[in-house]
Design an enzyme around this catalytic site. Structure first.
Site, short mmCIF file in Angstrom:
data_model
loop_
_atom_site.label_atom_id
_atom_site.label_comp_id
_atom_site.label_asym_id
_atom_site.label_seq_id
_atom_site.Cartn_x
_atom_site.Cartn_y
_atom_site.Cartn_z
N SER A 179 41.15 43.80 36.75
CA SER A 179 42.55 43.45 36.93
C SER A 179 42.84 42.82 38.28
O SER A 179 42.57 43.41 39.33
CB SER A 179 43.40 44.72 36.77
OG SER A 179 44.72 44.47 37.20
N ASN A 180 43.43 41.62 38.22
CA ASN A 180 43.94 41.00 39.46
C ASN A 180 45.11 41.82 39.98
O ASN A 180 45.32 41.93 41.18
CB ASN A 180 44.44 39.58 39.16
CG ASN A 180 43.35 38.70 38.60
OD1 ASN A 180 42.30 38.56 39.20
ND2 ASN A 180 43.59 38.10 37.44
#
Ligand SMILES: Cc1ncc(COP(=O)(O)O)c(C=O)c1O
Length: 313
Positions: A67-68
């Site tokens: 996840s960014n």
């Protein structure tokens, strides 16, 4: 909060435009100025400010191992003196790459739910929040992706920034294209377009959820963000395009990779395989089919670490 070096650049993409026969501009939120950039920083400016205003000492959120969102949330927390806690679906068995490597390098507390369902993260966030409270801490829980009305205000503010940049152009754009996942970014842009009386249509390309679910979420979040921002105007029905997920969320698609290579070769800009590449594939297909005219803006929303993640969400 000062997570964005605003305004992020808006520039023409002349060689890509020539190739496609449609004038395109890139809004470079990958160059936002914190970490390796990304759309999530805009929501975090509001969420971190709220956490600090509430006297919280920690933040709990979650998503997938690549996840960014969680990486940027953790980075923003560390910078502002909040302790980050991250919950991921899956079991995290393999050598960390991409964003997970950055979480580890930053020393972030990462817990895995042990199951593949993305929704398992929601219970995990609740459990870690309860654990911290029981230990006398003041945690600030944030749902997956930071997709809350408050977080969506980041892209309401970005719309005001964009309006000032567009005012310098000879011709207003007909469309603003972006990748849509948890829907907060598109929701903010829809509310922001109403606030600024923008001439463009906001077009989200879903990379994970079914179109109808996505459109409902965008509509609800946009209405709630508009209410928070005091925007009275009616909001249009969200334009969400489907058919571009490819083999699955987080897995590169052939069309996306071809689109990303074209953008890299023509403009020297890397699009991430999970979000930007797939959204650009949709825009390129519209251009090639002759279905769009007039200038269009494409939001380059970041995600650079997943260029080095081996393609897993
Ligand atoms: C690089 C990138 N682009 C686009 C999106 C989609 O934004 P949203 O989740 O607000 O729909 C994300 C979400 O994580 C992202 O990381």
């Amino acid at each position: 909060m000062d997570l964005i070096l605003a305004p992020t650049p808006l520039h023409p993409a002349p060689r890509l435009s020539r190739e496609l026969g449609v004038p395109l501009l890139l809004k470079r939120d990958d160059l936002a100025g914190t970490g390796l950039g990304g759309n999530k920083l805009r929501g975090l400016e509001f969420l971190i400010a709220d956490a600090l205003a509430q006297g919280c000492d920690s933040l709990v959120t979650g998503a997938g191992p690549q996840s960014n969102w969680t990486m940027l949330a953790a980075l923003a927390c560390l910078r502002h003196g909040l302790e980050p806690h991250v919950v991921c679906y899956g079991s995290g068995g393999r050598e960390p790459q991409g964003n997970m490597r950055l979480h580890r390098w930053l020393g972030v507390d990462v817990r895995f739910t042990g199951v593949a369902e993305r929704s398992s993260v929601d219970a995990g966030i609740e459990a870690v929040t309860a654990e911290l409270r029981a230990a006398g801490r003041r945690p600030y829980p944030v749902p997956r992706g930071g997709a809350t009305p408050l977080g969506a205000l980041g892209y309401v503010r970005a719309s005001v920034e964009l309006a000032a940049q567009l005012a310098q152009l000879d011709e207003p754009p007909a469309g603003l294209w972006l990748a849509t996942g948890s829907c907060g970014t598109q929701a903010g842009l829809v509310a922001g377009a109403a606030l600024t009386a923008a001439a463009y249509q906001v077009v989200g390309v879903t990379v994970s959820r079914p179109v109808a679910e996505c459109a409902d979420r965008v509509r609800e979040l946009a209405a709630a963000a508009a209410a928070l921002a005091g925007i009275g105007a009616d909001l249009p029905r969200p334009d969400v395009r489907g058919g571009w997920i490819g083999p699955g969320y987080g897995v590169p698609s052939a069309a996306g990779q071809a689109a990303a290579r074209l953008v890299a070769e023509t403009e020297g800009v890397f699009l991430d395989p999970v979000f930007g590449a797939k959204a650009m594939a949709a825009l390129i297909a519209e251009c090639r089919a002759g279905r769009v005219r007039g200038p269009h803006v494409f939001l380059v929303s970041g995600g650079a670490p997943t260029l080095f993640s081996g393609g897993n969400a």
